[in-house]
Write an enzyme that holds these catalytic residues in place. Structure first.
Site, PDB file in Angstrom:
ATOM      1  CD  GLU A 195      -2.745  -1.540   2.447  1.00 58.88           C
ATOM      2  OE1 GLU A 195      -4.220  -1.954   2.344  1.00 58.88           O
ATOM      3  OE2 GLU A 195      -2.300  -1.286   3.345  1.00 58.88           O
ATOM      4  CB  CYS A 255       2.778   6.698   3.056  1.00 58.97           C
ATOM      5  SG  CYS A 255       3.858   6.131   4.746  1.00 58.97           S
ATOM      6  CB  CYS A 277       7.089  -5.217   8.414  1.00 61.39           C
ATOM      7  SG  CYS A 277       8.373  -4.232   9.727  1.00 61.39           S
ATOM      8  CB  CYS A 329       6.585  -2.606  16.130  1.00 60.50           C
ATOM      9  SG  CYS A 329       8.020  -2.158  15.830  1.00 60.50           S
ATOM     10  CB  CYS A 385       3.417  -1.802  14.165  1.00 60.59           C
ATOM     11  SG  CYS A 385       3.087  -1.732  11.773  1.00 60.59           S
ATOM     12  CB  CYS A 387       0.246   6.661  11.068  1.00 61.56           C
ATOM     13  SG  CYS A 387       2.630   6.411  10.861  1.00 61.56           S
TER      14      CYS A 387
HETATM   15  N1  SAH Z   1       9.566  -0.006  10.513  1.00 56.12           N
HETATM   16  C1  SAH Z   1      10.027   1.294   9.970  1.00 56.12           C
HETATM   17  C2  SAH Z   1       8.721   2.559   8.714  1.00 56.12           C
HETATM   18  C3  SAH Z   1       7.230   1.738   8.733  1.00 56.12           C
HETATM   19  S1  SAH Z   1       6.131   1.976  10.589  1.00 56.12           S
HETATM   20  C4  SAH Z   1       9.891   2.455  11.199  1.00 56.12           C
HETATM   21  O1  SAH Z   1       9.300   1.613  11.890  1.00 56.12           O
HETATM   22  O2  SAH Z   1      10.012   3.832  11.428  1.00 56.12           O
HETATM   23  C5  SAH Z   1       5.908   4.500   9.790  1.00 56.12           C
HETATM   24  C6  SAH Z   1       5.910   5.078  11.101  1.00 56.12           C
HETATM   25  O3  SAH Z   1       4.487   4.341  12.086  1.00 56.12           O
HETATM   26  C7  SAH Z   1       6.359   4.637  12.519  1.00 56.12           C
HETATM   27  O4  SAH Z   1       6.473   5.715  13.706  1.00 56.12           O
HETATM   28  C8  SAH Z   1       5.751   3.448  13.075  1.00 56.12           C
HETATM   29  O5  SAH Z   1       5.943   2.913  14.646  1.00 56.12           O
HETATM   30  C9  SAH Z   1       3.967   3.815  13.256  1.00 56.12           C
HETATM   31  N2  SAH Z   1       3.095   3.213  13.644  1.00 56.12           N
HETATM   32  C10 SAH Z   1       3.177   1.848  13.294  1.00 56.12           C
HETATM   33  N3  SAH Z   1       1.957   1.647  13.719  1.00 56.12           N
HETATM   34  C11 SAH Z   1       0.584   2.984  14.288  1.00 56.12           C
HETATM   35  C12 SAH Z   1      -0.292   2.736  14.853  1.00 56.12           C
HETATM   36  N4  SAH Z   1      -1.061   1.630  14.982  1.00 56.12           N
HETATM   37  N5  SAH Z   1      -0.230   3.562  14.752  1.00 56.12           N
HETATM   38  C13 SAH Z   1       0.674   4.942  14.752  1.00 56.12           C
HETATM   39  N6  SAH Z   1       1.384   4.606  14.405  1.00 56.12           N
HETATM   40  C14 SAH Z   1       1.820   3.654  13.927  1.00 56.12           C
END
Ligand code: SAH
Length: 390
Positions: A118, A131, A138, A142, A145, A366
């Protein structure tokens, strides 16, 4: 076997071989979206062409978003037909193009192997941010996420990464001469960009290339959860802005939320960020991303601890209200809590912004990018296996 039968059999085999080689040809055509200017130059010079042809081609491909060699009118006919035979400009296939009520745009893109990724466009006053995803799924796990839920499938190729910019530009700015619509790119889609290092660096080189997208290095941002050795490599490879997904003010908490912290804890990570920023104007400040999780990392004490942790890091903190997705155990911090958290950081001298949540009605916010189609196909495979086994 009679001679007639033999001939029939041979013809049949010939047809099969021809079909197979046709299929091989289409899938083996070189994708020009995979090339930076430098690599395209080498490719053409090896084939006896002049180096300046690379600039012409890059402009056609990335400035004018042309994928038909016949339209490249300043390129010689001989070169065009040569390219036509062995190469192509192959972007992922758009299978869903959704616009949100707030102007946010999301594309669901299908890759050649059937995987989906996406890409999201967020228009704001005076700028437009794309974006971009760097991997299918991934590996980093985390806990807040939704991409992590999907697991890791594979790295994207350069063509699949820059193809997202190509598709978005082509769709949002059909006339190459109009004002630039995409002014910023953030590597904040699906995946951990530093774990797909070479392809992400090449794709970002194309974003910065004046003959391609010509984006400013301050407006191309790589977001990472903190792969320290790759971060050290990055500073010698390319000059772009950096965002760090910190999300916690101490190691025990970050170990839970961003498990790669167990390998590269906060102190080690922030030291690498400092090294990254040394001597580069475009790296004046690092963006610290901090997702606001109700009752988890959002107390006054966390805010004070975060301010202390960042005391000697030139940074701006981006508070991201958590975006929920099905089956998550987390909740978004209430706005009042987010504001209080922000005020404590501001009082401690930090620059703080709360990220506006956009495109929620199309799951484009995000952390919500999960490639729903992938999930479904996996589930179907899973059910098919269960059915077979029972
Ligand atoms: N792997 C990279 C980039 C992808 S995520 C990273 O970790 O930076 C892009 C951003 O979205 C990151 O800061 C991530 O932590 C945040 N993110 C992921 N899941 C989220 C959620 N459910 N709500 C808000 N932000 C989130």
């Amino acid at each position: 076997m009679s001679n007639k039968d033999k001939t029939a059999k041979i013809q049949q085999i010939d047809v099969k071989v021809e079909k197979a080689s046709n299929a091989a040809n289409t899938s083996k055509k070189i994708n020009l979206l995979d090339f930076t200017s430098e690599k395209l130059k080498d490719f053409l010079v090896e084939r006896g062409e002049k180096a300046f042809r690379a600039t012409q081609l890059i402009k056609w491909i990335h400035q004018s978003c042309v994928d038909d060699f016949n339209k490249m009118t300043n390129v010689s006919k001989a070169l065009r037909s040569n390219l036509q035979e062995t190469t192509e400009i192959r972007a992922p296939e758009v299978i869903l193009d959704q616009a949100s009520a707030d102007g946010t745009h999301k594309w669901l893109l299908k890759l050649e192997d059937g995987n989906c990724i996406e890409t999201v466009f967020i228009p704001e006053k005076g700028r437009g941010t794309l974006c971009v995803s760097s991997q299918v799924g991934c590996a980093l796990d985390c806990t807040f996420c939704s991409t992590a839920r999907q697991g890791f499938s594979r790295n994207l190729t350069v063509g699949e990464i820059i193809g997202q910019v190509w598709i978005a530009k082509r769709s949002l700015q059909p006339d190459a001469n109009t004002d630039r619509v995409i002014s910023n790119v953030v590597m904040m889609g699906m995946g951990e960009p530093l774990l797909n290092f070479d392809n992400v660096v090449d794709a970002m080189k194309i974003m910065l290339d004046d003959n391609a997208y010509g984006l400013s290095k301050r407006r191309v941002t790589l977001s990472t959860s903190g792969v320290v050795p790759a971060l050290d490599r990055l500073r010698n490879e390319i000059d772009v802005s950096l965002a760090l997904s910190l999300h916690a003010s101490n190691d025990p908490l970050r170990d839970q939320l961003v498990p790669i912290n167990k390998k590269y804890p906060i102190k080690v990570l922030l030291a690498a960020c400092k090294r990254f920023m040394e001597g580069k104007a475009s790296r004046e400040r690092i963006t610290i991303e901090y997702v606001m999780l109700d009752g988890i990392n959002d107390s006054d004490q966390h805010a004070r601890e975060l301010a202390f942790t960042l005391r000697d890091i030139p940074s701006k903190v981006n508070l991201i209200p958590f975006n929920p997705f099905p089956e998550t155990r987390y909740k978004r911090s209430p706005l009042k809590r987010i504001n209080k958290f922000r005020d404590i950081l501001t009082a401690a001298g930090l620059i703080v912004m709360t990220r506006k949540t956009r495109g929620e009605d199309i799951d484009a916010a995000c952390g919500q990018l999960a490639g729903k189609i992938n999930d479904r196909s996996r589930r179907e495979q899973h059910f098919a296996r269960i059915e077979q086994e029972t």
